[in-house]
Design a protein around this motif. Structure first.
Motif, mmCIF file in Angstrom:
data_model
loop_
_atom_site.group_PDB
_atom_site.id
_atom_site.type_symbol
_atom_site.label_atom_id
_atom_site.label_comp_id
_atom_site.label_asym_id
_atom_site.label_seq_id
_atom_site.Cartn_x
_atom_site.Cartn_y
_atom_site.Cartn_z
ATOM 1 N N UNK A 101 0.824 -1.208 0.000
ATOM 2 C CA UNK A 101 0.000 0.000 0.000
ATOM 3 C C UNK A 101 0.859 1.259 0.000
ATOM 4 N N UNK A 102 1.953 1.228 0.731
ATOM 5 C CA UNK A 102 2.836 2.399 0.787
ATOM 6 C C UNK A 102 3.385 2.765 -0.591
ATOM 7 N N UNK A 103 3.642 1.754 -1.423
ATOM 8 C CA UNK A 103 4.296 2.024 -2.716
ATOM 9 C C UNK A 103 3.337 1.994 -3.901
ATOM 10 N N UNK A 104 2.054 1.777 -3.660
ATOM 11 C CA UNK A 104 1.162 1.538 -4.790
ATOM 12 C C UNK A 104 1.056 2.742 -5.730
ATOM 13 N N UNK A 105 1.420 3.925 -5.252
ATOM 14 C CA UNK A 105 1.311 5.139 -6.080
ATOM 15 C C UNK A 105 2.652 5.761 -6.445
ATOM 16 N N UNK A 106 3.780 5.146 -6.093
ATOM 17 C CA UNK A 106 5.059 5.821 -6.332
ATOM 18 C C UNK A 106 5.380 5.941 -7.821
ATOM 19 N N UNK A 107 4.685 5.174 -8.652
ATOM 20 C CA UNK A 107 4.911 5.278 -10.092
ATOM 21 C C UNK A 107 4.155 6.424 -10.739
ATOM 22 N N UNK A 108 3.295 7.101 -9.977
ATOM 23 C CA UNK A 108 2.531 8.209 -10.546
ATOM 24 C C UNK A 108 3.451 9.385 -10.851
ATOM 25 N N UNK A 109 3.322 9.989 -12.016
ATOM 26 C CA UNK A 109 4.128 11.157 -12.375
ATOM 27 C C UNK A 109 3.546 12.415 -11.765
ATOM 28 N N UNK A 110 4.169 13.576 -11.974
ATOM 29 C CA UNK A 110 3.556 14.812 -11.496
ATOM 30 C C UNK A 110 2.211 15.045 -12.177
ATOM 31 N N UNK A 111 1.291 15.666 -11.450
ATOM 32 C CA UNK A 111 -0.035 16.035 -11.948
ATOM 33 C C UNK A 111 -0.922 14.831 -12.275
ATOM 34 N N UNK A 112 -0.704 13.739 -11.547
ATOM 35 C CA UNK A 112 -1.629 12.619 -11.575
ATOM 36 C C UNK A 112 -1.857 11.988 -12.926
ATOM 37 N N UNK A 129 3.626 4.507 -21.129
ATOM 38 C CA UNK A 129 3.855 4.827 -19.719
ATOM 39 C C UNK A 129 2.596 4.496 -18.932
ATOM 40 N N UNK A 130 2.767 3.818 -17.806
ATOM 41 C CA UNK A 130 1.634 3.437 -16.962
ATOM 42 C C UNK A 130 2.101 3.395 -15.519
ATOM 43 N N UNK A 131 1.295 3.969 -14.622
ATOM 44 C CA UNK A 131 1.700 4.149 -13.238
ATOM 45 C C UNK A 131 2.092 2.871 -12.521
ATOM 46 N N UNK A 132 1.334 1.796 -12.695
ATOM 47 C CA UNK A 132 1.654 0.531 -12.024
ATOM 48 C C UNK A 132 2.946 -0.077 -12.563
ATOM 49 N N UNK A 133 3.132 0.013 -13.871
ATOM 50 C CA UNK A 133 4.365 -0.489 -14.480
ATOM 51 C C UNK A 133 5.563 0.314 -13.979
ATOM 52 N N UNK A 134 5.368 1.616 -13.830
ATOM 53 C CA UNK A 134 6.450 2.473 -13.344
ATOM 54 C C UNK A 134 6.778 2.180 -11.890
ATOM 55 N N UNK A 135 5.768 1.830 -11.107
ATOM 56 C CA UNK A 135 6.008 1.455 -9.711
ATOM 57 C C UNK A 135 6.951 0.260 -9.631
#
Length: 469
Positions: A101-112, A129-135
């Protein structure tokens, strides 16, 4: 009886067998590594719904992730208690759920999500580019905690070098993203080809050699818990922030026009119809909010003759005041949020997979799933889609695109920090790898850093050369 965890779960990404002190098990070490990582700290500078500079009250990606972690631990603790007989000693490790849960959003870029779409548009010919893949990429490659004992695939970085089971807990989508997509293709969810070998190793270790996973997609019990905790936090706390901001009140929600109710109902149906087997309509959406706010608008019965009209006026005034109180009174908002979170955690069900306990199913019961999805979609369409919020997001999209355009030019690498500059130079004529390095750099920016970086490129005001890039 097959155990919930095995040796492959505790093994780290680079093959090391964790020899932690007895008081500090491998998953607890993973939790600590995440807390102290640069990527986790950067979440404090990334917007959740409302920009942080508007008010210290509003949640950002960091505080959101902390709330998701607490809810995930609560879900695991409750399931371990309610299903203790069926689990028969095979407890779900709540610390793995919290770490995911702590890291589930760390792949999000600036401005969501707008930043995500901007980067995906620039990367469509190179894996998107995809947030989960980037995580996963951040955890397994980009963080500078550890390396492999020997080079693997020309890249010896092992990111935070987490345990296989911890990495498995963030794999929400069991799908490799195609290297190339048409320009009108939607954002794909999954993991990049560059991390495909890492994913294959995670699956093999967690499943004890069973590959592909038995009976369906690969999604561990901890990942499912994290995913539900995210939905709960998103649905409840985005609503709380919207009430605080005055974007919504109970009165305006209950007076929602038919068009918005219909749109919300359609989105809810699109998201969960396959799971619940029925279509949601606008009346169901409105009914959910009537139930949520029933205590606020409850009236006291009277038997006095001739007092009916007076009571109606009094009830109306009382209801309007109560509706406004949720904007002004933090105690009442907190109470509402607390009750909803408790209710939703109580709606989580567990189905144990005896052949492969790691892939046991966790889901919300039907009534709770509908209620959570209604809250999510209503807040999203009424607040996040409002013109005031969208203006800020639009600026973010333009900023991210402008920064990427500048960095991908012939000598754009000269504008980057030294370590990123070296990576781009070493990529040589490999355009895909060069673009990925640029994308990693931009995606790692906080909202404020992206604005400052853009200002150095575009602003008329003089920017100091003494401030590090």
């Amino acid at each position: 009886m097959i155990n919930m965890y095995g040796n492959g779960d505790y093994e780290r990404q680079n093959g090391e067998l964790d020899d932690s002190e007895t008081w500090r098990p491998p998953f607890v070490r993973d939790y600590g590594r995440i807390i102290h990582s640069a990527s986790f700290r950067r979440l404090q500078g990334k917007t959740q719904v409302f920009p942080g500079h508007e008010s210290d009250f509003f949640r950002n990606r960091l505080t959101h992730s902390l709330e998701v972690a607490q809810i995930a631990e609560g879900i695991a603790d409750r399931l371990n208690d309610v299903y203790k007989d069926k689990l028969a000693g095979r407890k779900i490790d709540s610390r793995v759920c919290a770490a995911a849960a702590l890291v589930h959003d760390i792949g999000h870029p600036p401005f969501g999500h707008n930043g995500e779409r901007a980067l995906d548009a620039k990367m469509k010919n190179y894996g998107g580019f995809e947030g989960n893949a980037q995580t996963l990429r951040i955890l397994s490659r980009l963080e500078k905690k550890a390396r492999y004992n020997s080079p693997v695939g020309g890249d010896d970085r092992a990111g935070l070098n987490l345990c296989n089971r911890t990495l498995a807990a963030i794999l929400k989508y069991d799908s490799e993203i195609a290297e190339e997509r048409s320009q009108d293709a939607k954002l794909a969810k999954g993991y990049y080809t560059s991390e495909a070998a890492i994913v294959a190793n995670i699956k093999s270790k967690v499943l004890g050699g069973q590959n592909p996973p038995p009976k369906g997609k690969f999604k561990t019990v901890e990942c499912a818990i994290m995913d539900i905790a995210d939905d709960i936090a998103y649905s409840v706390y985005d609503l709380e922030d919207s009430l605080k901001a005055g974007f919504l009140t109970p009165a305006t929600i209950l007076a929602t026009d038919e068009e918005l109710l219909t749109r919300v109902a359609k989105e809810v149906t699109d998201q969960i119809e396959e799971d619940i087997g029925e279509e949601i309509d606008g009346t169901r959406v409105q009914g959910a909010f009537v139930a949520i706010f029933s205590d606020i608008f409850a009236s006291k019965p009277t038997t006095e003759k001739g007092a009916e009209q007076e009571r109606d006026i009094s009830d109306f005034i009382t209801a309007m005041r109560a509706s406004q109180d949720l904007h002004l009174d933090s105690a009442k908002r907190t109470k509402l949020s607390s009750e909803l979170v408790h209710e939703f955690i109580g709606g989580v069900e567990l189905t144990i997979n005896e052949e492969c306990p790691a892939l046991s199913k966790v889901k919300l019961d039907k009534a709770t799933r509908i209620k959570v999805e209604i809250l999510k979609q209503y807040t999203y369409l009424s607040t996040i889609y409002s013109n005031r919020v969208k203006l800020g997001e639009y600026r973010g999209t333009e900023l991210v695109t402008d920064i990427f355009n500048a960095l991908e030019k012939k000598n754009g690498y000269l504008l980057m920090p030294d370590d990123v500059r070296r990576q781009v130079q070493e990529a040589g004529k490999n355009d895909a790898l060069k673009a990925r390095h640029i994308c990693d750099f931009v995606a790692g920016m906080t909202d404020r850093y992206a604005v400052e970086f853009w200002a150095r490129l575009k602003s008329d005001a003089a920017e100091s050369i003494f401030k590090p890039i």
